[in-house]
Design a protein around this motif. Structure first.
Motif, PDB file in Angstrom:
ATOM      1  N   ILE B 139       0.873  -1.185   0.000  1.00 35.02           N
ATOM      2  CA  ILE B 139       0.000   0.000   0.000  1.00 35.02           C
ATOM      3  C   ILE B 139       0.911   1.237   0.000  1.00 35.02           C
ATOM      4  CG2 ILE B 139      -1.881   1.208   1.191  1.00 35.02           C
ATOM      5  CD1 ILE B 139      -2.759  -1.528   0.319  1.00 35.02           C
ATOM      6  N   ALA B 140       1.294   1.668  -1.194  1.00 34.73           N
ATOM      7  CA  ALA B 140       2.298   2.738  -1.310  1.00 34.73           C
ATOM      8  C   ALA B 140       1.866   4.015  -0.590  1.00 34.73           C
ATOM      9  CB  ALA B 140       2.567   3.025  -2.787  1.00 34.73           C
ATOM     10  N   TRP B 141       0.607   4.449  -0.796  1.00 29.44           N
ATOM     11  CA  TRP B 141       0.185   5.764  -0.294  1.00 29.44           C
ATOM     12  C   TRP B 141       0.331   5.888   1.219  1.00 29.44           C
ATOM     13  CZ3 TRP B 141      -3.657   6.025   3.319  1.00 29.44           C
ATOM     14  CH2 TRP B 141      -4.562   4.945   3.398  1.00 29.44           C
ATOM     15  N   ALA B 142       0.155   4.770   1.918  1.00 26.32           N
ATOM     16  CA  ALA B 142       0.156   4.824   3.384  1.00 26.32           C
ATOM     17  C   ALA B 142       1.518   5.218   3.941  1.00 26.32           C
ATOM     18  CB  ALA B 142      -0.305   3.492   3.956  1.00 26.32           C
ATOM     19  N   LYS B 143       2.554   5.040   3.137  1.00 23.88           N
ATOM     20  CA  LYS B 143       3.908   5.421   3.579  1.00 23.88           C
ATOM     21  C   LYS B 143       4.054   6.930   3.708  1.00 23.88           C
ATOM     22  CE  LYS B 143       5.629   1.270   1.422  1.00 23.88           C
ATOM     23  NZ  LYS B 143       6.275   0.653   0.271  1.00 23.88           N
ATOM     24  N   ASN B 144       3.133   7.668   3.105  1.00 25.44           N
ATOM     25  CA  ASN B 144       3.198   9.136   3.184  1.00 25.44           C
ATOM     26  C   ASN B 144       2.460   9.682   4.401  1.00 25.44           C
ATOM     27  OD1 ASN B 144       4.540   9.324   0.597  1.00 25.44           O
ATOM     28  ND2 ASN B 144       2.571   8.653  -0.222  1.00 25.44           N
ATOM     29  N   TYR B 145       2.037   8.776   5.299  1.00 27.19           N
ATOM     30  CA  TYR B 145       1.361   9.206   6.529  1.00 27.19           C
ATOM     31  C   TYR B 145       2.052   8.618   7.746  1.00 27.19           C
ATOM     32  CZ  TYR B 145      -2.356  11.068   3.655  1.00 27.19           C
ATOM     33  OH  TYR B 145      -3.051  11.813   2.747  1.00 27.19           O
ATOM     34  N   ASP B 146       2.270   9.467   8.729  1.00 27.50           N
ATOM     35  CA  ASP B 146       2.666   9.029  10.057  1.00 27.50           C
ATOM     36  C   ASP B 146       1.373   8.647  10.775  1.00 27.50           C
ATOM     37  OD1 ASP B 146       5.019   9.948  12.432  1.00 27.50           O
ATOM     38  OD2 ASP B 146       2.941   9.607  13.017  1.00 27.50           O
ATOM     39  N   LYS B 147       1.236   7.352  11.090  1.00 23.16           N
ATOM     40  CA  LYS B 147      -0.021   6.801  11.645  1.00 23.16           C
ATOM     41  C   LYS B 147       0.267   6.162  12.995  1.00 23.16           C
ATOM     42  CE  LYS B 147      -0.103   4.078   8.131  1.00 23.16           C
ATOM     43  NZ  LYS B 147       1.136   4.640   7.557  1.00 23.16           N
ATOM     44  N   ARG B 148      -0.423   6.608  14.022  1.00 26.29           N
ATOM     45  CA  ARG B 148      -0.203   6.081  15.374  1.00 26.29           C
ATOM     46  C   ARG B 148      -1.546   5.657  15.942  1.00 26.29           C
ATOM     47  NH1 ARG B 148       4.800   9.468  17.499  1.00 26.29           N
ATOM     48  NH2 ARG B 148       5.662  10.076  15.484  1.00 26.29           N
ATOM     49  N   PHE B 149      -1.826   4.367  15.877  1.00 24.32           N
ATOM     50  CA  PHE B 149      -3.150   3.868  16.264  1.00 24.32           C
ATOM     51  C   PHE B 149      -3.312   3.791  17.774  1.00 24.32           C
ATOM     52  CE2 PHE B 149      -5.565   2.751  12.540  1.00 24.32           C
ATOM     53  CZ  PHE B 149      -4.617   2.744  11.531  1.00 24.32           C
ATOM     54  N   VAL B 150      -4.407   4.376  18.216  1.00 29.04           N
ATOM     55  CA  VAL B 150      -4.806   4.332  19.617  1.00 29.04           C
ATOM     56  C   VAL B 150      -5.807   3.187  19.809  1.00 29.04           C
ATOM     57  CG1 VAL B 150      -6.036   5.650  21.378  1.00 29.04           C
ATOM     58  CG2 VAL B 150      -4.420   6.804  19.842  1.00 29.04           C
ATOM     59  N   ALA B 151      -6.549   2.865  18.762  1.00 27.36           N
ATOM     60  CA  ALA B 151      -7.526   1.757  18.781  1.00 27.36           C
ATOM     61  C   ALA B 151      -7.671   1.238  17.356  1.00 27.36           C
ATOM     62  CB  ALA B 151      -8.877   2.247  19.290  1.00 27.36           C
ATOM     63  N   GLY B 152      -7.892  -0.050  17.223  1.00 29.54           N
ATOM     64  CA  GLY B 152      -8.233  -0.616  15.921  1.00 29.54           C
ATOM     65  C   GLY B 152      -7.117  -0.526  14.899  1.00 29.54           C
ATOM     66  N   GLY B 153      -5.903  -0.861  15.280  1.00 29.82           N
ATOM     67  CA  GLY B 153      -4.772  -0.863  14.344  1.00 29.82           C
ATOM     68  C   GLY B 153      -4.924  -1.969  13.307  1.00 29.82           C
ATOM     69  N   MET B 154      -4.125  -1.856  12.244  1.00 31.01           N
ATOM     70  CA  MET B 154      -4.324  -2.740  11.107  1.00 31.01           C
ATOM     71  C   MET B 154      -3.876  -4.179  11.375  1.00 31.01           C
ATOM     72  SD  MET B 154      -3.418  -1.907   7.186  1.00 31.01           S
ATOM     73  CE  MET B 154      -4.425  -2.547   5.854  1.00 31.01           C
ATOM     74  N   ASP B 155      -3.094  -4.378  12.422  1.00 33.45           N
ATOM     75  CA  ASP B 155      -2.645  -5.733  12.752  1.00 33.45           C
ATOM     76  C   ASP B 155      -3.630  -6.429  13.703  1.00 33.45           C
ATOM     77  OD1 ASP B 155      -2.210  -3.918  14.728  1.00 33.45           O
ATOM     78  OD2 ASP B 155      -0.193  -4.588  15.239  1.00 33.45           O
ATOM     79  N   GLY B 156      -4.742  -5.769  14.003  1.00 33.81           N
ATOM     80  CA  GLY B 156      -5.654  -6.302  15.014  1.00 33.81           C
ATOM     81  C   GLY B 156      -6.891  -6.937  14.424  1.00 33.81           C
TER      82      GLY B 156
END
Lengths: 266, 266
Positions: B139-156
């Protein structure tokens, strides 16, 4: 006997394949122009009548660019892309050569998949136990709905929470279908009235509804009351949003979102 | 140095006054076609650059009718009605003579009125205390965002609640503006992944965003993290909805609603 709702959303052909003609109905007048819900319902009706339509409504956006004057108006409906399971429509409403509203719709085929509904319907006593209430007399369209407020009725004021929840059905009763459901997603009076306990100039600028219900679910619902709830998130700079849900028992029929213009009372 | 986001939303003139040309950017590719958020951001950028634009974005709907192929695409932007305080736009995205997306936008002038925000931002520790996470590599586009999950992260996986809440900013940092905010309203990965803890075919069909923020509020936000949260209501018949909010501290910047197509995993 034709139901007044069906009279109001009726369409006649024109010389153009992609343009049909509608006519404002005095029973669905709002303060200025027709009830936005009846305009949106007429669009859904128009697409459903098209021989080239694919499936049922999935999503509808209508942008109210200017009031529609009493009389005839033209509805231009173009299917700009038809995929295997969905179809994209572009909508233009015009009157006297001017654009009065724009919109888009997505129709599609229901497929069997995994399903779940996360929220639950708002708590409410049975419709029969809730008093019927009326909007003010000059709001003609509201007389065509049996409205039973469980929270946030039009005679109230709430300084912190703009939620209205009501039992709702067509009056006289009419089996629920996609046009009727569409109109119902715009039935909430402006949230800013509830926060102030008074009227002020306000009107929907844009309405988006997602149809979660299948045609079978609407048929199963019949003529009973829908439980409808809506709330604003942010008011400011002359606008507020409204997010709503419409329920048939435990079945979430539609989610709806709109942006509303308002002016402070003088 | 130009930020990669600005490269991706850049437009060039064409022979037509109302058509500008965009170009897909590999840094914002999704699985099939570009990230829907970058397409929506390009539309906002295109309208903002028009000499006849009135005010700032209030509402945007984009319907993703077909994937955009890598390469150039045309953006047709027509101001169909200009009122005293708002302006209605009709948007068509085409490529190789086919419609790839449709849309509408409302722009308007911020007026001073009564204001209030009813919800509060979701509870979250400060962004600095939350671990940065990445989407999967393709998912190339996601690399352009700093993402810090507080709930419901993508590995969950969550069997009952599809809520994701995350701190979010452009990477590298970039001052928040309307195009960037637009893209951020589509940054949530499909809610159906979270419910199943796995991937499946899924894609946004239609996205509607309401911009509550003024240009001044975006400027005041600067380059810091936005707190973004989203949840689905109903999954079924091949679709689900998603409702989201984006916050700058206590300021609700935008509310957003989308309908997503999905297929059960084989």
């Amino acid at each position: 006997m034709t139901h007044v709702f069906d009279e109001a959303i009726a369409l006649t052909p024109t010389a153009s394949d992609h343009v049909v003609r509608a006519q404002t109905h005095p029973a669905y007048n709002n303060m200025v122009g027709p009830f936005g819900g009846i305009t949106a319902a007429t669009v859904v009706n128009g697409i459903q009548q098209r021989p080239d339509v694919l499936g049922d409504p999935l999503a509808l956006t209508i942008n109210y660019a200017a009031p529609i004057a009493e009389g005839q108006w033209d509805l231009d409906l173009r299917p700009v892309r038809t995929n295997r399971t969905n179809q994209h429509w572009v909508v233009t409403i015009s009157q006297s050569g001017q654009v009065a509203a724009t919109g888009t719709a997505v129709f599609g085929v229901a497929r069997d998949t995994w399903s779940d509904t996360e929220p639950t319907p708002p708590a409410a006593p049975p419709a029969e136990e809730v008093e019927v209430s009326e909007y003010v007399d000059f709001i003609a369209w509201a007389k065509n709905y049996d409205k039973r407020f469980v929270a946030g009725g039009m005679d109230g004021r709430n300084d912190a929470d703009s939620t209205s929840t009501l039992w709702l059905r067509d009056r006289p009763e009419r089996p629920l279908d996609f046009p009727a459901l569409t109109a119902m997603t715009d039935v909430f009076y402006p949230r800013v009235f509830l926060r102030h306990g008074t009227y002020m100039p306000a009107g929907t600028i844009t309405l988006t509804t997602y149809f979660h219900a299948t045609a079978q679910e609407l048929e199963a619902h019949g003529t009973g009351h829908v439980l409808a709830t809506a709330r604003a998130a942010r008011f400011g700079h002359g606008h507020f949003d409204q997010y709503g849900q419409l329920w048939s028992g435990e079945v979430l029929l539609a989610t709806t979102h709109q942006l509303v213009y308002f002016k402070d009372p003088a």
